[in-house]
Design an enzyme around this catalytic site. Structure first.
Site, mmCIF file in Angstrom:
data_model
loop_
_atom_site.group_PDB
_atom_site.id
_atom_site.type_symbol
_atom_site.label_atom_id
_atom_site.label_comp_id
_atom_site.label_asym_id
_atom_site.label_seq_id
_atom_site.Cartn_x
_atom_site.Cartn_y
_atom_site.Cartn_z
ATOM 1 N N CYS A 113 18.640 16.342 11.128
ATOM 2 C CA CYS A 113 19.410 15.253 10.538
ATOM 3 C C CYS A 113 20.728 15.163 11.287
ATOM 4 C CB CYS A 113 19.653 15.515 9.051
ATOM 5 S SG CYS A 113 20.829 14.388 8.271
ATOM 6 N N ASN A 165 23.587 13.266 10.727
ATOM 7 C CA ASN A 165 24.778 13.393 9.895
ATOM 8 C C ASN A 165 24.896 14.806 9.338
ATOM 9 O OD1 ASN A 165 25.578 10.674 10.202
ATOM 10 N ND2 ASN A 165 24.158 10.042 8.601
ATOM 11 N N CYS A 170 22.041 7.216 8.233
ATOM 12 C CA CYS A 170 21.076 8.146 8.833
ATOM 13 C C CYS A 170 21.476 8.337 10.287
ATOM 14 C CB CYS A 170 19.659 7.590 8.728
ATOM 15 S SG CYS A 170 18.415 8.632 9.551
#
Length: 275
Positions: free
Chosen positions: A76, A78, A214
């Site tokens: 991911c 972030n 995202c």
């Protein structure tokens, strides 16, 4: 069990971060922790749980990422920025570090107190101009980042900034579960502004809803748009619901720049928590 945690957010993508090096929670326990603690009103509430663990290779630490539904994700963007700040603030790593993820090693850098940069996993699978049947969306791009890849569908949607998310939910779900995507896909709708910036809205698998941001989706979108524009290198500014992100595209290298914010620290005391 009392579990120390830090609540963090990057572009309003929020996370419960724990240090699992001493807790030694198993995969099943981390999955259960995410399912229970990510529930708003019933517990802390977040998009995901991230755990710092010992690396299997030469990285500074391993990032383990569990969506709110308990599934483990490959990476991911972030989250990587936030866990990089967590590692720096807790003396786990310095201002430049390497994060081990399921999708591969991710370099990260501290740029300022609240700003971090991560090198996203490179595109490993790309299929442009895929014909999608049965909705107002006719074509889309498919981009996987890393190996195993994080799957993203990238969809141009004119007038996106003015369209309620509720009007996009049905088509987002249809694309997210399209049978040609073996792992499903995050769905990134985008529109280009007059100045070249992008407006992006992402429906995330695992969360199964639109999220405020995202990071890997922003990277996949910037890469796909740069491809269609014939640009091997570009600085792409993306306006997401949670703020602003920048993706630096240099051929297959994708750098994600954005905020990493500390929200709170404390102990998970959830009396209904069962691991």
């Amino acid at each position: 069990m009392n579990i120390p945690y830090t609540k963090m957010q990057g572009a309003a993508n929020d996370f419960i971060v724990i240090d699992n090096r001493q807790l030694k929670l198993t995969h099943a326990q981390l999955s259960a922790l995410a399912i229970q603690t990510c529930q708003h009103k019933f517990s802390i509430g977040a998009d995901a749980v991230m755990a710092v663990d010992y690396p299997e290779g030469t990285a500074d630490f391993r990032m383990r990422f569990y969506n709110a539904d308990g599934t483990e994700a490959e990476m991911c963007g972030n989250g990587a920025r936030c866990i990089a700040r967590y590692a720096y603030e807790n003396q786990i790593a310095g201002e430049a570090m390497t994060i081990e993820t399921v999708a591969g090693d991710v370099p990260a850098w501290r740029l300022a107190q609240k700003e971090y940069k991560v090198m996203l996993n490179p595109p490993t699978v790309t299929r442009f101009n895929q014909v999608f049947p049965g909705t107002e969306v006719t074509t889309l791009d498919y981009v996987e980042l890393g190996d195993p890849g994080i799957p993203h569908a990238v969809v141009r949607y004119p007038g996106l900034a003015d369209i309620p998310l509720s009007e996009l939910t049905d088509v987002a779900k249809a694309i997210r579960h399209w049978e040609v995507f073996p792992k499903g896909a995050n769905v990134n709708f985008y529109d280009e502004e007059a100045n070249g910036d992008l407006v992006v809205r992402t429906f995330e698998r695992g969360v199964e809803d639109f999220t405020f941001a995202c990071g890997t989706g922003s990277g996949a979108t910037a890469f796909a748009v740069s491809h269609h524009q014939g640009k091997a290198a570009a600085n792409v500014v993306l306006h997401v619901l949670g703020g602003e992100l920048t993706v630096v595209v240099d051929h297959n290298d994708l750098e994600l720049i954005g905020d990493a914010i500390m929200v709170s620290e404390g102990l998970i005391l959830d009396e209904n928590l069962h691991l």
